[in-house]
Design an enzyme around this catalytic site. Structure first.
Site, short mmCIF file in Angstrom:
data_model
loop_
_atom_site.label_atom_id
_atom_site.label_comp_id
_atom_site.label_asym_id
_atom_site.label_seq_id
_atom_site.Cartn_x
_atom_site.Cartn_y
_atom_site.Cartn_z
CB ALA A 79 18.98 -21.24 14.58
N GLY B 246 15.47 -17.35 12.54
CA GLY B 246 14.69 -17.55 13.76
C GLY B 246 14.43 -16.26 14.51
CD GLU C 76 11.43 -19.12 11.47
OE1 GLU C 76 10.66 -19.96 10.99
OE2 GLU C 76 12.59 -19.38 11.84
CD GLU D 183 15.63 -19.40 8.22
OE1 GLU D 183 15.16 -19.16 9.34
OE2 GLU D 183 15.32 -18.74 7.20
#
Length: 724
Positions: free
Chosen positions: A66, A116, A119, A141
């Site tokens: 992200a 992300g 993910e 994270e």
């Protein structure tokens, strides 16, 4: 769409190429998050599309995760909790739609996939990755105060089991391709460049368009919360998280809750549970402070945010290091990795060769891990010349002096080295405590003399502290920053003063531990409280690590320099006795506050003779107060540095504190810590400590004035930036 390109081939396979324009690396920006649901909808509804391969158009990697600045701004933009949740759900909802679209989806991972980015691939039915040791796959994270919020907490445990997934997520662990395949979340490792071909082959071979957890026969690997074996993961895991975090990191606790609750329900409900805990975590002061300091501010500093404007960029090709000890050899190693020709000089050839041998040892580790080839190893080692001959300095763009902390020795090598330097070349001293202006008196070119303070071990410590002398010029600052960025370290720039910024402020943590020792606190209590603050080790442990005899030498030199103004530290006599009368120098000779001849180390039993224990028991209230005491002492010193002009950028103060001496990362750094407490409340508490423990806690007038005006450090800094 700006960030994704869709090409459908004759077999009906849509190749979706992820390529954020104007960025060297793909990240999940707000624009990307907006477009993912758009192409997912097309995949779902376009009958011409029979399957999907998702890959990256960047040579740098698949996706680094992200864009935290973008994400935090979007979710914390002053809206309601529902609005924050809705913003957080966008990605999870889109990825759930992708994995239930009824068509086979494969990820062709042609570079690193973190956070992300990984993910996104976990929502695909099949994952192919290139066989390169440079590729990292993981969910890091937790390192910035968050946890995976794009389905990672639910999909990874369902793929590899709760225990393995929790360990990977709580440690922020990165996997190499074959390790990831062995763990169970990568299906196939293929030669680099064939990822898309392999992904298409899986689809054409009848790839199944159903995730394991959407199959009615699915069973969670290792069992869930109500399985007799699976329940142990949560019982033990909860205890381990407490042991590792001391309750300082809400992200770790919320991660465990998201996994525990999510494993008991179907995936649609599980993802909503994850989103709720993710937004709850994102709104904590710990997450906001860590994101700002450890991601946004660090990123800005890594890009040269504090570099003087208007000075042409330089590219150091040859750098000399004076002193081939562990520090000098470490510097030589990181220079070699950056492609810099390195001259490593010491008094004897034996000492110089020993330094180069350390470089070789570090390079061999990279070779054994497959991070470099044998040819690369040979070339890197050959780029380091070990010698005693100062003539080799000729042609150097920069000299780093890393000899003993002795003014006379430093003055001598400065003169010898400068005699070989061309105009415009820089001389940098790696001193950790001696004022740069004083050392520059030995230089015939003080405008090109600067402090370049590395931290040990150099190959692991990411910070470099640049110290400006009174006459240091802007060209020297710019060239030093260019050098630090080339060797991939994070720079901060501070002004001169005894101990500069990092050494001066770190010393207060160690000194406060000594004060507690003299007050009668049990040594075990002192170090346990220190660790509970979030510091990497207790103050007595850290004192052992930096060496007790060094602190005695520094104290003596400081006493000479300050004369009548010198005030001995509380507990300093205990250390002097240990060093001079008992030969206890710390970890380096196996004897300090601890004995190191057995594992684990044990507290030295004779310490109670020098520092009788009168406080051996604790209460929760006392522990909280003493934790706050240790953090306040450091934060007050940081504020004093600010008032004295040693440092004037909150980003450098916070990032420098966390990376240099391990100031409790959960706080976001000492300046964020003060800001989040509120200056008025901070000053009031500091005054109470000053009355109880001494003037060292007295807050500087700067803090009182800012408190009276209702200001914060970051508020003032943003105001300055906006006005510039």
């Amino acid at each position: 769409m700006e960030n994704f390109k869709i090409d459908v081939d004759a077999d009906g396979i849509a190749l979706i190429t992820f390529d954020v324009p104007g960025r060297s690396m793909n990240t999940l920006t707000s624009g990307v998050m907006k477009e993912i649901p758009e192409w997912v909808e097309r995949v779902k509804t376009d009958d011409a599309i029979k399957g999907v391969v998702l890959t990256s158009g960047k040579a740098s990697g698949f996706c680094a995760g992200a864009d935290l600045g973008d994400m935090a701004g979007g979710m914390l933009a002053g809206g309601s909790l529902q609005e924050a949740y809705d913003a957080g759900w966008k990605l999870n909802g889109a990825l759930r739609a992708l994995e239930t679209c009824g068509k086979p989806v494969a990820a062709a991972i042609n570079g690193l996939a973190l956070g992300g980015g990984l993910e996104l691939t976990l929502a695909c039915h099949y994952r192919v990755v290139g066989d390169s040791p440079k590729i990292q796959l993981g969910l890091p994270e937790i390192k910035v105060g968050l946890f995976p919020g794009g389905g990672g907490t639910q999909r990874l445990p369902r793929l590899i089991g709760v225990q393995a997934a929790m360990m990977a997520m709580t440690e922020g662990k990165s996997f190499r391709p074959n390790d990831a395949k062995g763990a169970g979340f990568i299906h196939e490792v293929v030669p680099v460049g064939t990822e898309v071909e392999a992904a298409k082959a899986w689809i054409n071979g009848g790839g199944k368009a159903v995730q394991p957890w959407d199959d009615k026969s699915f069973k969670l690997p290792g069992g869930g919360p109500y399985h007799p074996v699976g329940v142990q993961n949560f019982i033990v895991g909860n205890a381990m998280i407490r042991k590792q975090t001391y309750g300082n990191y809400p992200a770790a606790t919320n991660l465990m809750s998201a996994v525990y609750e999510g494993m008991q329900v179907p995936m649609d409900a599980a993802l909503r549970i994850e989103t709720r805990y993710f937004i709850k975590t994102l709104m904590t002061p710990q997450a906001q402070g860590m994101i700002r300091s450890l991601f946004l501010s660090k990123q800005e500093l890594d890009k040269g945010a504090v570099r003087p404007a208007g000075v042409p960029k330089s590219d150091p090709k040859k750098v000399t290091v004076l002193g081939a000890g562990m520090m000098g050899a470490g510097i030589a190693y990181v220079q070699a990795l950056a492609g810099i020709e390195t001259i490593l000089i010491d008094q004897t050839q034996e000492a110089a060769d020993k330094g180069k041998a350390h470089v070789e040892e570090l390079l061999k580790k990279r070779l054994s891990r497959g991070q470099i080839t044998q040819d690369k190893f040979d070339a890197l080692l050959a780029s380091v010349t070990a010698t005693t001959d100062y003539d080799h300095i000729k042609g150097s763009d920069l000299v780093i002096e890393a000899v003993f902390e002795n003014r006379e020795i430093k003055a001598e090598v400065t003169k010898r080295a400068e005699a070989q330097l061309a105009p415009g070349a820089i001389f940098g001293s790696n001193t950790s405590t001696l004022p740069i202006t004083g050392l520059a008196e030995a230089s015939v070119r003080p405008e090109d003399f600067i402090g370049i303070h590395f931290f040990s071990p150099v190959d692991k410590m990411m910070l470099v502290e640049i110290i400006l002398g009174e006459k240091t010029g802007e060209a020297a600052i710019a060239k030093s920053l260019d050098y630090i960025l080339k060797i991939k370290k994070t720079p901060i720039v501070v002004n001169d003063g005894r101990g500069f910024y990092t050494s001066r402020c770190f010393a207060t943590y160690v000194a406060e531990g000594l004060a507690m020792l003299q007050e009668g606190y049990a040594p075990a209590l002192i170090d346990n409280i220190g660790r509970m603050t979030g510091m990497p080790r207790g103050p007595l442990e850290m004192h052992d690590d930096v060496a007790l005899d060094l602190s005695v030498k520094v104290a003596k030199q400081t006493a000479i320099d300050l004369g009548d103004k010198y005030v001995p530290l509380q507990g300093a006599e205990i250390v002097r006795t240990m060093v001079e009368d008992m030969g206890r120098y710390g970890r380096k000779n196996g004897k300090g506050f601890y004995d190191y001849d057995t594992k684990p180390k044990t507290l030295w039993k004779g310490l109670s003779d020098l520092a009788p224990v009168t406080i051996n028991d604790s209460t929760p209230e006392m522990v909280e107060d003493q934790k706050r005491r240790l953090l306040y002492r450091q934060a007050v010193e940081v504020a004093k540095c600010w008032e004295e002009g040693v440092i004037d950028d909150p980003r450098e103060a916070d990032v420098g504190a966390i990376l240099a001496w391990g100031f409790a990362p959960w706080t976001g750094g000492p300046i964020t810590y003060i800001d989040q407490i509120g200056l008025k409340a901070f000053v009031e508490q500091a005054d109470k400590y000053a009355a109880q423990y001494g003037d060292r806690f007295t807050p500087p007038q700067l803090l009182r004035d800012m408190a009276a005006r209702g200001e914060t450090f970051y508020g003032n800094f943003e105001g300055r930036k906006a006005a510039a």
